[in-house]
Enzyme design. Structure first.
Site, PDB file in Angstrom:
ATOM      1  N   ASP A 108      72.821  81.537  50.714  1.00 47.15           N
ATOM      2  CA  ASP A 108      72.629  80.263  50.018  1.00 47.15           C
ATOM      3  C   ASP A 108      73.501  79.131  50.542  1.00 47.15           C
ATOM      4  OD1 ASP A 108      75.080  81.474  48.900  1.00 47.15           O
ATOM      5  OD2 ASP A 108      74.983  79.800  47.501  1.00 47.15           O
ATOM      6  N   ASP A 113      74.283  87.875  50.507  1.00 51.13           N
ATOM      7  CA  ASP A 113      75.523  87.266  50.059  1.00 51.13           C
ATOM      8  C   ASP A 113      75.704  87.626  48.583  1.00 51.13           C
ATOM      9  OD1 ASP A 113      77.804  85.730  49.872  1.00 51.13           O
ATOM     10  OD2 ASP A 113      76.773  83.806  50.059  1.00 51.13           O
ATOM     11  N   PHE A 114      76.876  87.362  48.031  1.00 45.38           N
ATOM     12  CA  PHE A 114      77.131  87.657  46.618  1.00 45.38           C
ATOM     13  C   PHE A 114      76.967  86.392  45.776  1.00 45.38           C
ATOM     14  CE2 PHE A 114      79.758  88.217  42.847  1.00 45.38           C
ATOM     15  CZ  PHE A 114      79.389  89.479  42.415  1.00 45.38           C
ATOM     16  N   ASP A 115      77.905  85.471  45.910  1.00 50.86           N
ATOM     17  CA  ASP A 115      77.859  84.232  45.120  1.00 50.86           C
ATOM     18  C   ASP A 115      76.652  83.388  45.516  1.00 50.86           C
ATOM     19  OD1 ASP A 115      80.541  84.180  43.584  1.00 50.86           O
ATOM     20  OD2 ASP A 115      81.147  84.641  45.622  1.00 50.86           O
TER      21      ASP A 115
END
Length: 264
Positions: free
Chosen positions: A205, A23-25
């Site tokens: 997350d 994931d990024f964020d």
């Protein structure tokens, strides 16, 4: 119990058949109050470049649009999958699954309605983010988060019922997106098939990552759970290797890169 070092050893045992998807964020970028200000941690771009030169697949699988990821991730070797995997960057263009693309007018209608309702309510700290194939409502900046969460959920449910879009709750955010059987799990499965990899790890997350965690574990891969202050209990309970925050996960990525570099 599997450790972070165990995952490195597995991915490094045959890099040509291994993949790492993230994931990024909240994983490569710290969660920030303003979603538009989200950016890779210092040094993350360099590590992604190293990993993508060694592993068969390095990918980002995010709820953000591909256009957002393109602005923040340099190079062409990292596979970019946006909007929960329903859009990808292929041969210099963004490709969207047809079943999702037809819902773009409904998403635009929902975004306009959400902006109208929240502007009229004038509740400080609530922010509507248009994402092209989805629309998100954040309340991280609200002074009274519990009250803001209840209000946002009520409004989002109403707009979902009106537009036919699917409501997806996240970390201090509610999203509306196309009501199709697509999520990060199906997106990850497509990416794994396309890359032809055997050993895969997925890092996430948030609740939106739960389908990807389930998919990677079902395939015998590894779940890398990046925590934080607002981590949901069901995410914290995933059977995987835990990291306290994006900074600790970046250290792990650097360790993986060091091992792969040493094998040349």
């Amino acid at each position: 119990m599997k450790t972070a070092s165990d995952v490195i050893a597995r991915l490094a045992s045959d890099p040509t058949r291994s993949g790492l998807v993230m994931d990024f964020d909240g994983v490569l970028a710290p969660i920030v109050d303003d979603p538009a200000a989200s950016a890779l941690l210092p040094g993350a771009a360099d590590v992604l470049d190293v990993l993508s030169r060694h592993l068969a697949m390095v990918g980002l699988l995010s709820g953000r649009p591909v256009s957002f990821l393109r602005e923040r991730v340099p190079g062409e070797n990292v596979v970019l999958m946006g909007s929960y995997g329903v859009e990808t960057w292929v041969d210099g263009e963004i490709r969207v699954l047809p079943a999702v693309a037809k819902w773009k007018p409904a998403v635009a209608e929902a975004e306009a309605e959400l902006r109208r309702l929240f502007d009229a309510a004038d509740v400080p700290g609530i922010h509507v983010e248009g994402k092209g194939l989805a629309v998100a409502v954040h309340w991280r900046q609200a002074r009274e988060r519990v009250a803001a969460a209840a209000f946002v959920e009520h409004v989002v449910r109403e707009v979902a019922a009106k537009t036919g879009l699917r409501r997806e709750p996240g970390k201090l955010v509610e999203e509306l997106r196309a009501p199709v059987d697509e999520d990060k799990g199906t997106g990850l499965q497509r990416a794994i098939r396309a890359a032809g990899v055997d050993a895969v790890a997925y890092a996430g997350d948030d609740r939106g990552d739960l389908p990807a965690f389930a998919a990677v574990l079902a395939l015998g891969g590894d779940a890398l759970v990046v925590g934080g202050v607002d981590i949901a209990p069901e995410v914290a309970a995933v059977d995987g290797v835990a990291f306290s925050d994006p900074e600790e996960f970046l250290v792990w990525m650097k360790d993986l890169a060091t091992v792969l570099d040493a094998q040349i």
